[in-house]
Design an enzyme around this catalytic site. Structure first.
Site, mmCIF file in Angstrom:
data_model
loop_
_atom_site.group_PDB
_atom_site.id
_atom_site.type_symbol
_atom_site.label_atom_id
_atom_site.label_comp_id
_atom_site.label_asym_id
_atom_site.label_seq_id
_atom_site.Cartn_x
_atom_site.Cartn_y
_atom_site.Cartn_z
ATOM 1 C CE LYS A 168 44.008 49.799 99.833
ATOM 2 N NZ LYS A 168 42.465 50.599 100.713
ATOM 3 C CE LYS A 195 38.407 46.516 95.773
ATOM 4 N NZ LYS A 195 38.526 47.680 96.251
ATOM 5 C CB SER A 243 40.291 48.093 99.746
ATOM 6 O OG SER A 243 39.518 49.329 98.709
#
Length: 320
Positions: free
Chosen positions: A268, A199, A125
Site C-alpha cells: 500500500k 513516509k 499512512s
C-alpha cells in the site's frame, strides 16, 4: 490498524533548510488538562493511546474492533462505544487508521462532530494529495488537520521512540507538539501532506532495499556462500541497509517473520509513493517495478503475511 516500517533518515523542509526536529519520547509529565480523542486502537494505535493516558491526558479511545476496545480499557483510558463519544469535548483528535478511504469516511461520518477550533492529527499512512484536500475540507468546518505518520513499529510505539513525520503550519504543529512528544521524535517536513509523502517515499526505499537484498542473498546461497557471512560483509560495506542490519538477521534468518509490519501494508505504501511520483511528474520506473513485484508476492502469500516473508515468495514463486 496500520503499522509501519522502521527505516528513517534526517529529512529536510520544503525550503531546503534542515527540518526542525523535536526530541520526544520523554517519561510522562503532562498534567491531565486536555482531552484527546483517539480513533484506531490497533497494533500501533493501542500502545500510542496508552502512552498518552500515562502522560496524563484524558484519552477517549474508539475502535470498531471489540478486542481493541477491551485492551484499551485496561490502560485507564475512557473507552467510547461509538465515534461520537471519542470526539465529544476533545480539543485534539488522533486518527491511526489503515488508509485514506477510512480516514475520509471517519471524518465525514455524522458521529465525527468535533468542536470548532479542534485539531485533527492524521497519523495514518494516508495519501498526500488526499490529505491536502481533506485539510481544506475540514478548514471549512473550522477544524485544523495536520499529518503525522510514524515509523518504528509496535515495539517503539510502546516505548515512545517512534519517528514522527509532521506536515502542517508551524503554529498548528506547535499546538500538538506536547502530544507528539509522548510518542517519539518528530521532524517537521513541510506543509500539510508532507509527512504522508515522506513516509510513503521512505517505505518505497525500504521495500526496494529488502527486495534486492533478498535477491542478492539468495544468489549468494546458490553459489555456496553463507548468509550470515554475506550479511557481515554487506554491513561493513556500501551494501548496508535496514534490511541487512535488521530484517534479515532478526526476522528472516531465524525464520520468525514477525516484524509486525504486513506485506500488504508495505505494498500500500509503495503504491502511495509511486502514485505521488506520477502526480508530480517524477521519473519512477524502478518504483513501479518494485510495486509490481510486491503485488505479485501479495497475491501468492497469505493475507496476513509479514513483509519479510517476501523472501519465501522469491524462493518459490518469483520465476513463475
Amino acid at each position: 490498524m496500520s503499522t509501519d516500517d522502521d527505516v528513517t533518515a534526517t529529512q529536510r523542509s520544503g525550503t531546503g533548510s534542515v527540518a526542525r526536529r523535536e526530541g520526544l519520547g520523554a517519561e510522562p509529565t503532562a498534567e491531565p488538562t486536555e482531552t484527546v480523542g483517539f480513533i484506531g486502537l490497533g497494533n500501533m494505535g493501542g500502545p500510542m493511546a496508552a502512552r498518552l493516558v500515562r502522560a496524563g491526558y484524558r484519552v477517549q479511545g474508539f475502535d470498531l474492533a471489540e478486542p481493541a476496545r477491551q485492551a484499551f480499557a485496561g490502560t485507564g483510558g475512557t473507552v467510547a462505544p461509538e465515534l461520537t463519544g471519542a470526539v465529544r469535548g476533545a480539543s485534539v483528535i488522533v486518527l491511526m487508521l489503515p488508509n485514506s478511504d477510512i480516514v475520509e469516511a471517519t471524518v465525514r461520518d455524522a458521529g465525527f462532530a468535533v468542536e470548532h477550533g479542534a485539531t485533527v492529527i492524521d497519523m495514518s499512512s494516508s495519501e498526500p494529495m488526499r490529505t491536502r484536500a481533506l485539510a481544506a475540507e475540514l478548514a471549512q468546518r473550522g477544524v485544523t488537520l495536520v499529518d503525522a505518520p510514524v515509523s518504528g513499529g509496535v515495539s517503539r510505539a510502546r516505548t515512545g521512540e517512534l519517528t514522527v513525520m509532521t506536515g502542517g503550519e508551524p503554529a498548528d504543529l506547535d499546538r500538538v507538539a506536547p502530544i507528539l512528544t509522548q510518542l517519539g521524535t518528530a521532524t517537521r517536513v513541510g506543509a500539510v501532506g508532507s509527512g504522508h509523502a515522506v513516509k510513503a517515499l521512505n517505505n518505497l526505499l525500504s521495500a526496494t532495499h529488502l527486495l534486492v537484498t533478498c535477491e542478492a542473498i539468495l544468489a549468494g546461497e546458490r553459489f555456496g556462500l553463507d548468509p550470515e557471512t554475506m550479511l557481515s560483509i554487506f554491513n561493513g560495506s556500501s551494501g548496508r541497509s535496514g534490511s541487512t542490519e535488521n530484517k534479515w538477521p532478526n526476522f528472516i534468518l531465524p525464520g520468525t517473520y514477525d516484524s509486525g509490519f504486513g506485506l500488504r501494508l508495505m505494498l500500500k505504501d509503495v503504491r502511495i509513493a509511486t502514485a505521488l511520483a506520477d502526480q508530480v511528474g517524477a521519473p519512477d520506473p524502478l518504483g513501479h517495478a518494485t510495486a509490481e513485484l510486491w503485488a505479485r508476492a501479495a497475491e501468492a502469500l497469505e493475507a496476513t503475511a509479514d513483509h519479510t516473508e517476501i523472501v519465501n515468495w522469491l524462493r518459490k514463486d518469483a520465476s513463475r
